[in-house]
Design a protein around this motif. Structure first.
Motif, short mmCIF file in Angstrom:
data_model
loop_
_atom_site.label_atom_id
_atom_site.label_comp_id
_atom_site.label_asym_id
_atom_site.label_seq_id
_atom_site.Cartn_x
_atom_site.Cartn_y
_atom_site.Cartn_z
N LYS A 194 5.77 -8.35 1.34
CA LYS A 194 6.85 -7.87 2.19
C LYS A 194 7.86 -8.98 2.46
O LYS A 194 7.49 -10.14 2.66
CB LYS A 194 6.30 -7.34 3.53
CG LYS A 194 5.49 -6.07 3.41
CD LYS A 194 4.95 -5.65 4.77
CE LYS A 194 4.10 -4.39 4.66
NZ LYS A 194 3.52 -3.99 5.96
N ASP A 195 9.10 -8.60 2.46
CA ASP A 195 10.17 -9.55 2.76
C ASP A 195 10.90 -9.09 4.00
O ASP A 195 11.74 -8.19 3.95
CB ASP A 195 11.13 -9.65 1.57
CG ASP A 195 12.14 -10.79 1.73
OD1 ASP A 195 12.16 -11.40 2.82
OD2 ASP A 195 12.88 -11.06 0.78
N ASN A 196 10.54 -9.68 5.14
CA ASN A 196 11.18 -9.34 6.41
C ASN A 196 12.18 -10.40 6.84
O ASN A 196 12.56 -10.46 8.01
CB ASN A 196 10.11 -9.17 7.50
CG ASN A 196 9.12 -8.07 7.16
OD1 ASN A 196 9.50 -6.91 7.02
ND2 ASN A 196 7.85 -8.42 7.03
N ASN A 198 0.61 3.72 -2.37
CA ASN A 198 0.46 2.30 -2.03
C ASN A 198 0.32 1.45 -3.29
O ASN A 198 0.87 0.34 -3.38
CB ASN A 198 -0.74 2.10 -1.12
CG ASN A 198 -0.49 2.62 0.28
OD1 ASN A 198 0.65 2.68 0.73
ND2 ASN A 198 -1.54 2.99 0.98
N ALA A 199 -0.43 1.97 -4.27
CA ALA A 199 -0.60 1.21 -5.52
C ALA A 199 0.73 1.10 -6.26
O ALA A 199 1.08 0.02 -6.77
CB ALA A 199 -1.64 1.90 -6.40
N LEU A 250 5.28 -2.13 -8.03
CA LEU A 250 6.73 -2.26 -8.16
C LEU A 250 7.26 -3.47 -7.39
O LEU A 250 8.19 -4.15 -7.83
CB LEU A 250 7.42 -0.98 -7.67
CG LEU A 250 7.24 0.25 -8.57
CD1 LEU A 250 7.76 1.50 -7.86
CD2 LEU A 250 7.96 0.05 -9.90
N ALA A 251 6.66 -3.74 -6.23
CA ALA A 251 7.08 -4.91 -5.45
C ALA A 251 6.69 -6.21 -6.15
O ALA A 251 7.44 -7.19 -6.13
CB ALA A 251 6.47 -4.85 -4.05
N LYS A 252 5.53 -6.20 -6.80
CA LYS A 252 5.03 -7.42 -7.44
C LYS A 252 5.68 -7.68 -8.78
O LYS A 252 6.02 -8.83 -9.11
CB LYS A 252 3.51 -7.32 -7.60
CG LYS A 252 2.88 -8.60 -8.14
CD LYS A 252 1.36 -8.49 -8.16
CE LYS A 252 0.73 -9.80 -8.65
NZ LYS A 252 -0.75 -9.71 -8.64
N HIS A 253 5.88 -6.63 -9.58
CA HIS A 253 6.32 -6.83 -10.95
C HIS A 253 7.75 -6.37 -11.23
O HIS A 253 8.30 -6.72 -12.28
CB HIS A 253 5.37 -6.11 -11.91
CG HIS A 253 3.95 -6.57 -11.81
ND1 HIS A 253 3.55 -7.83 -12.19
CD2 HIS A 253 2.83 -5.94 -11.35
CE1 HIS A 253 2.24 -7.97 -11.99
NE2 HIS A 253 1.79 -6.84 -11.48
N VAL A 276 11.14 3.17 -1.97
CA VAL A 276 9.78 3.30 -1.44
C VAL A 276 9.51 4.75 -1.06
O VAL A 276 8.47 5.33 -1.40
CB VAL A 276 9.58 2.37 -0.23
CG1 VAL A 276 8.27 2.68 0.48
CG2 VAL A 276 9.60 0.91 -0.68
N ALA A 277 10.45 5.38 -0.35
CA ALA A 277 10.29 6.78 0.06
C ALA A 277 10.28 7.70 -1.16
O ALA A 277 9.50 8.67 -1.21
CB ALA A 277 11.40 7.18 1.02
N ALA A 278 11.14 7.44 -2.13
CA ALA A 278 11.18 8.28 -3.34
C ALA A 278 9.86 8.22 -4.09
O ALA A 278 9.37 9.25 -4.60
CB ALA A 278 12.33 7.84 -4.25
N VAL A 279 9.26 7.04 -4.18
CA VAL A 279 7.94 6.90 -4.82
C VAL A 279 6.90 7.74 -4.07
O VAL A 279 6.09 8.44 -4.67
CB VAL A 279 7.51 5.42 -4.86
CG1 VAL A 279 6.04 5.30 -5.26
CG2 VAL A 279 8.37 4.66 -5.86
#
Length: 704
Positions: free
Chosen positions: A42-44, A220-221, A226-229, A314-317
């Motif tokens: 997460k990037d806050n 979540n997976a 998507l966040a990692k790669h 994120v919501a679309a996923v």
């Protein structure tokens, strides 16, 4: 589309049910295995939130590129005793100052001695924390150590509160810690209770809930990968809303499929034949609603504000995973259990039973009869009532600040208030002005004449000497609207003196965030409306009906804001920011339009067979019960957000819950059907239904 229908039809078939369940078990296990700690991705940060071209963002970039890190961040500690600080309090503050310097401060860093306020009721201590002590992970160890030092030998009755940006960041992290798990448990509990009340069947409680749980695991997976790669931005706000969204939307999809399946079981003795009839037609409707919602969410990618843009993909996923689960895994499970899934109210095959809409949906037939008897009077009164509800929006105001953002009062907020009462509050968050060194003297003279700027703190040059950082203290609380107005005055004053000057710091960041929110409201709302309108035109093959539906949803949103304003006024949370309107509009238009799609897509089918007036009446009768149930579930899941300790989440929860109920109970049941009846066949203009009152003799209807 026929290929997709065959694929999803396979899931509920005699041959496909077990392979589909097996694949989903493997998929769920794989998703669990690949999902790591999303919190680590997460990037806050402020940089992620700000638009790249915002002056405060450019100031941050300049500071990183041109200036050496001075090696520390100030932590402020306020000691407060009403009636006056005692000698014992002063000694404790001095001892804490020395202990903080010895145990936590960066070696060599100097800080001022404890400062007594002019009224004698407070002392402030400043500790210089090194960079390695204030990272997200390190703060979890640093702040408890600070508390341990401050609690040791604290005089009775003395209030000791850490404050400033470092303490505020720690408090915010503490609010979000464990939030996803809490949301998951509360949301699952609410959905389980509602499913039990709706179906009164233990299996129909467990199967949809299990499918939504699998959809959440898959979501979540996917988000983690998507966040990692793929460098997809994820933050606390997006993941918090995601859980509620997946559970609410997924359960709605399940309710619609189950309702259709139950109707087909009464018509067909073979449960697989019933699923083959129920699944493809339901899939078409679910796909249309999912596409509408997902496209509306993806519009957020055009946002300037980072937290808003992060929510879109994120919501679309989440919506995509919910749809995939409910049109494959749930049909397979229903086909495995057959009629027994409805126990104890098992739908029996009875070809001789009355097969009219009136016979099977007596309650909604009576409601439809009353509502459609005088359509013009009903929609007129409904519109007036919704317009009256919008007046409640007058109770809301803009200007939600950090101090107003929590349902309770974290220590850093309490400390900031004490600083504002007894000191120059701006000292905890000074304004940073970056200017070319050649203009530094002139800039300093200009700053001295700006109203709201009290005095300079310090000045230092960049590593190459080309730039100078000047830090100044504001006379007002740095998190309030008066301080934000001072930032505007500073920027205006420096425009003529040194156009290259950049104003940064916490208050300047807030000003730029608010500007980004305003821009996003102006740009994104028209885009969302355009996307929804296009999808409705394609789905309904008409122009008047989509415009009618869009207008009804916008009116419903305005009424929801007004009604929510009255509730929030009673709760004491009337200050909002731009994301309240934007997120509320997004969720209510994107999700609320779903129910109208269910109604009007069915109305189009029935109109083609029975004529316009009868088609509208039958569609309301046939879809009334399931859509109302789905709306209640979605409203309840978003209401879960009200248990969180963040005012913004409470406000969104109240707004969406009220808005969804208005959509399902008022707009879909009263406004849309009666408007369509009053307009007559012109509702479907320029499609063929506007010219052709009935396409064929009545057929056996199949409720959605």
């Amino acid at each position: 589309m026929s290929t997709w229908k065959r694929l999803v039809g396979f899931a509920g078939g005699k041959l496909g049910r077990w392979p589909v369940v097996s694949v989903w078990i493997l998929l769920a296990l794989a998703a669990t295995a690949v999902t790591g700690d999303l919190d680590q991705l997460k990037d806050n940060s402020t940089e992620a939130r700000l638009p790249a071209d915002a002056p405060s963002a450019q100031a941050l970039e300049l500071a990183e590129d041109k200036f050496e890190d001075d090696g520390h961040e100030p932590l402020f500690v306020v000691y407060h005793r009403p009636g006056g600080i005692t000698d014992a309090d002063t000694a404790a503050a001095q001892a804490d100052h020395e202990a903080l310097q010895d145990e936590l401060a960066m070696p060599g860093a100097t800080t001022p001695d404890p400062l007594l306020s002019e009224d004698g009721e407070a002392i402030v201590v400043v500790a210089a924390l090194p960079p390695e002590a204030i990272t997200d992970d390190a703060l979890e160890a640093t702040m408890p150590q600070v508390d341990e030092i401050l609690d040791a030998d604290k005089p009775s009755g003395l209030e000791v509160v850490p404050t400033g940006p470092v303490a505020a960041e720690y408090d915010l992290d503490a609010v979000f810690e464990g939030l996803d798990t809490k949301l998951l448990l509360v949301t699952a509990g609410i959905v389980a209770l509602l499913l039990l009340l709706i179906y009164r069947s233990p299996l129909l409680l467990l199967l949809p809930l299990a499918c939504v749980g699998v959809a959440n695991i898959l979501t979540n997976a996917a988000v983690f990968l998507l966040a990692k790669h793929a460098s997809m931005t994820v933050d606390n706000q997006a993941t918090g809303i995601l859980t509620v969204l997946v559970f609410g939307v997924g359960t709605d999809y399940a309710l619609l499929l189950i309702a259709r399946y139950r109707e087909e079981l009464r018509r067909r003795e073979d449960r697989f034949a019933a699923m083959r009839a129920a699944l493809p037609s339901t899939f078409t409707t679910l796909l249309a609603t999912a596409i509408t919602t997902a496209l509306a969410m993806l519009i957020l990618l055009f946002a300037d504000l980072g937290t808003t843009a992060a929510l879109g993909p994120v919501a679309a996923v989440g919506i995509g995973c919910a749809l995939l689960t409910m049109v494959t895994l749930l049909p397979a499970l229903l086909a495995i259990f057959g009629r027994a899934v409805f126990w104890p109210a098992i739908p029996r095959f009875d070809p001789d039973a009355a097969d009219t809409a009136e016979g099977r949906h007596r309650l909604w037939h009576r409601i439809t009869t009353v509502v459609t008897r005088r359509p013009r009077a009903v929609w007129t009164v409904t519109v007036l009532a919704l317009l009256a509800a919008t007046l409640g929006a007058a109770t809301l105001s803009s200007g939600l600040t950090l101090a107003d953002s929590f349902t309770d009062t974290p220590g850093a907020v309490r400390g900031q208030k004490l600083m504002a009462e007894h000191y120059d509050a701006g000292r905890t968050a000074p304004v940073e002005i970056y200017t070319p060194t050649a203009s530094a003297t002139e800039v300093a003279a200009t700053l001295a004449d700006v109203p709201g700027v009290k005095n300079p703190l310090d000045e230092r040059e960049s590593t190459n000497g080309d730039w100078t950082l000047q830090r100044v203290v504001l006379t007002d609380d740095p998190v309030g609207p008066r301080a934000e107005a001072t930032i505007d005055r500073i920027r205006a004053a420096l425009t003529d003196v040194e156009p290259r000057a950049l104003v940064g710091g916490n208050t300047a960041t807030t000003v730029d965030v608010n500007a980004a929110m305003d821009r996003d409201l102006r740009v994104l709302i028209p885009l969302i409306l355009a996307v929804v309108l296009i999808v409705l035109i394609v789905l309904l093959r008409a122009l008047v009906a989509p415009l009618l539906l869009l207008a009804s949803v916008v009116l419903s949103f305005a009424a929801a804001v007004g009604a929510a304003g009255l509730v929030l006024d009673a709760l004491g949370y009337t200050k909002t920011d731009g994301t309240f309107v934007l997120y509320g509009f997004l969720f209510l238009v994107a999700l609320g339009i779903d129910y109208t799609i269910f109604l009007m897509n069915r109305a189009r089918e029935e109109t083609a067979l029975h004529g316009h007036a009868e088609g509208i009446r039958r569609s309301l009768t046939l879809t009334g019960g399931v859509i109302t149930s789905a709306g209640i579930v979605l409203a309840a899941t978003f209401a879960v957000l009200t248990v969180l300790p963040l005012v913004f989440m409470v406000q969104i929860g109240v707004l969406v819950a009220i808005g969804v109920l208005l959509d399902t109970v008022v707009v879909r049941s009263l406004l849309v059907p009666t408007l369509a009846l009053d307009l007559g066949r012109h509702t479907w203009w320029p499609g063929r239904l506007a010219r052709k009152p009935s396409a064929s003799p009545a057929r056996e209807e199949v409720p959605v």
